[in-house]
Design an enzyme around this catalytic site. Structure first.
Site, PDB file in Angstrom:
ATOM      1  N   LYS A 209     101.904 -73.948  24.595  1.00  0.00           N
ATOM      2  CA  LYS A 209     100.103 -74.075  25.307  1.00  0.00           C
ATOM      3  C   LYS A 209      99.605 -75.042  25.287  1.00  0.00           C
ATOM      4  O   LYS A 209      98.627 -74.721  26.418  1.00  0.00           O
ATOM      5  CB  LYS A 209      99.557 -72.740  24.388  1.00  0.00           C
ATOM      6  CG  LYS A 209     100.758 -70.948  24.833  1.00  0.00           C
ATOM      7  CD  LYS A 209      99.819 -70.358  23.881  1.00  0.00           C
ATOM      8  CE  LYS A 209     100.609 -68.870  23.660  1.00  0.00           C
ATOM      9  NZ  LYS A 209     101.374 -68.764  23.410  1.00  0.00           N
TER      10      LYS A 209
ATOM     11  N   SER B 219     103.841 -71.898  19.636  1.00  0.00           N
ATOM     12  CA  SER B 219     103.165 -71.824  21.171  1.00  0.00           C
ATOM     13  C   SER B 219     102.363 -73.073  20.834  1.00  0.00           C
ATOM     14  O   SER B 219     101.625 -73.210  21.677  1.00  0.00           O
ATOM     15  CB  SER B 219     101.797 -70.655  20.206  1.00  0.00           C
ATOM     16  OG  SER B 219     102.646 -69.338  19.948  1.00  0.00           O
TER      17      SER B 219
ATOM     18  N   THR C 215      97.848 -73.230  16.872  1.00  0.00           N
ATOM     19  CA  THR C 215      99.226 -73.451  16.190  1.00  0.00           C
ATOM     20  C   THR C 215     100.135 -72.512  16.679  1.00  0.00           C
ATOM     21  O   THR C 215     100.500 -72.617  17.786  1.00  0.00           O
ATOM     22  CB  THR C 215      98.294 -71.637  14.904  1.00  0.00           C
ATOM     23  OG1 THR C 215      97.871 -70.952  16.262  1.00  0.00           O
ATOM     24  CG2 THR C 215      97.439 -71.680  14.466  1.00  0.00           C
ATOM     25  N   GLY C 216     101.363 -72.760  15.913  1.00  0.00           N
ATOM     26  CA  GLY C 216     102.521 -72.273  16.570  1.00  0.00           C
ATOM     27  C   GLY C 216     103.278 -71.360  15.471  1.00  0.00           C
ATOM     28  O   GLY C 216     103.737 -71.868  14.276  1.00  0.00           O
TER      29      GLY C 216
ATOM     30  N   SER D 251      96.398 -67.174  21.199  1.00  0.00           N
ATOM     31  CA  SER D 251      97.852 -67.695  21.804  1.00  0.00           C
ATOM     32  C   SER D 251      98.032 -66.246  22.248  1.00  0.00           C
ATOM     33  O   SER D 251      99.291 -66.332  22.119  1.00  0.00           O
ATOM     34  CB  SER D 251      98.696 -68.119  20.329  1.00  0.00           C
ATOM     35  OG  SER D 251      99.428 -68.420  20.897  1.00  0.00           O
ATOM     36  N   ASN D 252      97.196 -66.336  23.511  1.00  0.00           N
ATOM     37  CA  ASN D 252      98.962 -65.279  24.323  1.00  0.00           C
ATOM     38  C   ASN D 252      99.332 -65.853  25.608  1.00  0.00           C
ATOM     39  O   ASN D 252      99.333 -66.038  25.733  1.00  0.00           O
ATOM     40  CB  ASN D 252      97.183 -64.453  25.087  1.00  0.00           C
ATOM     41  CG  ASN D 252      97.445 -63.485  26.316  1.00  0.00           C
ATOM     42  OD1 ASN D 252      98.036 -63.099  27.042  1.00  0.00           O
ATOM     43  ND2 ASN D 252      96.407 -62.355  25.587  1.00  0.00           N
TER      44      ASN D 252
END
Length: 530
Positions: A84, A81, A442-443, A329-330
């Site tokens: 993004k 993520s 974050t990811g 984190s959509n």
């Protein structure tokens, strides 16, 4: 000092390390040197859990763009993520902070008294934040025209985007979960997390042991049905309650058991056809206002030219969307932004057109498409490959943009308990110099974790960092990311030039989200066995 893109500064890693040692070691006669900044980070990256794994880490001075540490910074890895960051910046540039989506209702045919002799069209343009109450507002506007009967059909127009609902690079096992929901230009979300294309399923124990539990679905329509074979078990029985949505169907299955004394359990599940689901919600809203539609529902047809607009709803702006998008984190928001960029630049609401628009914008900040791959907007695909140095370059460059304050504020903040502020970092780095200091994205994917953003060191110097870790075995080593960032937040140069970070802070694993194909795991969803 002029800020420079990081990937235009050609300094060998060995030279960078030597410069750091020279700058941050103690002068002669000042006593033993503290551990250098670079040494501290390399020590963290020597963790045995990264044996055989790949790590890409870049740290730079946010004011000058000067690189401070580079550990395989040019290696392309799966960023999850962190993708993004690229999508959000590109959306600000291509669409603009004030961009909005409209959802409209049109009439195609004459109105005679209270009867519309023709079709009623519901047109979506991609709004990912539509709630049930928004469809009710549209129905109120239609009712205000005096129409009470439609002789034709309700036609759902989702043609702003193509008909590819799931990205080719996504794992099919993710499709039933809220983070893998299908993408459409016409959707509805069950709550203000704005997980468009999902329903909220609640299971409540029955009155007696052996009774089936009660299952409710919101939004409630005939579009989604439930098959409930679960039972109510003796008090104290461990929860075993698989809740699934059948592939290719609008059927939620509930099996297993729930204890008689258990609290209700709630989970989110995606629908198979988000356009049909939205149309069903609007049909219910019309019916509640005494408006009947005689010809049923048709999907995927464009509003004809010459139709009359009866109702309209305008979405929040792109700038306002950034908070739920980045904090939680959509994934769906990312893909809507990508497809919208494709429509606005090429007239094609597709992933291919959208990623071309995004990479075109990113090139203006120094990102070269020969060094990274952006296949989707969210990072749910494992086909996104981005080096840490590209994230650092972007984070440096966007500081000059007028919308940077909104961009930075949308990033999760370490250990801020407010979900709308801390987001996916709300439980991390608590009780350290990073708390309330770090703003970062974050990811998380299986075998991939990342953290990139901004931190201020103990001397007040702003730093940019990007950490991407791949191919480790076992649970995600997010505490390694946290130790690196806490080290940055702890660094103090010292009046005598001795410098160095404070002693390394032990960061516990507790409080870090469970590993899933998404950054934000809804707490209720963790209570259900699958």
């Amino acid at each position: 000092m002029t800020r420079r893109p990081l990937n235009r500064i050609l300094i060998a890693p060995m030279a960078v390390g030597l410069a750091l040692v020279l700058a941050w070691s103690s002068p002669a006669g000042a006593g033993p040197a503290k551990e250098t900044f670079a040494d501290a980070i390399d020590e963290i990256l020597s963790d045995p859990r990264l044996d055989g794994a790949q790590s890409s880490v870049v740290i730079a001075d946010a004011a000058t763009g000067d690189p401070l540490h580079d550990h395989h910074g040019a290696d392309r890895l799966m960023p999850a993520s962190n993708s993004k960051l690229l999508t959000s910046a590109a959306a600000f540039d291509v669409l603009g902070p004030d961009y909005t989506w409209t959802t409209e209702v049109h009439a195609d045919g004459p109105v005679r008294g209270r009867v519309l002799r023709g079709d009623l069209y519901l047109r979506g343009t991609g709004d990912p934040t539509l709630l049930v109450e928004d469809y009710e507002s549209l129905a109120d506007q239609v009712a205000a025209t005096g129409i009470r009967k439609v002789t034709g059909s309700l036609v759902a127009d989702d043609t702003r985007f193509d008909d590819e609902r799931f990205h080719w690079g996504w794992n099919v096992s993710d499709e039933q979960y809220y983070y893998g929901a299908p993408v459409s230009a016409l959707t509805v979300a069950p709550d203000t997390d704005y997980d468009a294309g999902t329903v909220y399923v609640t299971i409540t124990p029955g009155d007696q042991v052996g009774d089936p539990p009660t299952v409710s679905v919101f939004p409630e329509t005939d579009h989604v049905t439930v098959e409930n074979t679960a039972t109510t078990a003796e008090a104290g029985t461990p929860l075993s309650l698989p809740v699934n949505r059948r592939h290719g169907e609008e059927v939620i299955t509930v099996a297993g058991s729930i204890a008689a004394d258990a609290a209700p359990v709630s989970v989110w599940r995606s629908v198979w056809d988000p356009t049909g689901h939205a149309a069903a919600v609007f049909t219910e809203a019309l019916a509640d206002r005494g408006i009947t539609v005689g010809g049923g529902t048709r999907l995927g047809e464009a509003v004809p030219e010459g139709s009359r607009e009866l109702a309209v709803h305008k979405s929040m702006t792109v700038a306002e969307l950034m908070n739920p998008f980045m904090k939680l984190s959509n994934n769906g928001h990312a893909e809507v932004l990508i497809k919208t960029m494709g429509h606005e630049t090429e007239g094609s609401g597709s992933w291919s057109a959208g990623t071309r628009a995004a990479t075109g914008a990113l090139a203006r900040w120094g990102l070269d498409t020969s060094t990274y791959v952006l296949a989707d907007g969210s990072g749910l695909t494992r086909r996104n490959w981005v080096p840490a140095e590209d994230f650092a370059t972007l984070l440096l460059a966007v500081q000059e943009e007028k919308w940077f304050g909104t961009f930075r504020a949308a990033l999760p903040v370490a250990c801020d308990p407010d979900r709308s502020v801390g987001g996916t970092l709300r439980l991390r780095m608590c009780g350290t110099p990073a708390e309330g200091n770090v703003h970062a994205k974050t990811g998380s994917l299986t075998g991939a974790t990342a953290l990139s953003g901004y931190v201020t060191d103990a001397d007040g110097r702003d730093l940019v960092f990007s950490i991407v870790l791949n191919y480790y075995m076992g649970p995600a080593p997010k505490d390694i990311e946290d130790r690196i960032v806490v080290t940055l937040a702890s660094y103090r140069a010292g009046d005598d030039g001795s410098g160095g970070p404070e002693p390394l802070v032990s960061v516990p694993l507790s409080g870090i989200e469970g590993e899933r194909e998404a950054d934000w795991v809804k707490p209720e969803d963790l209570t259900t066995a699958r």
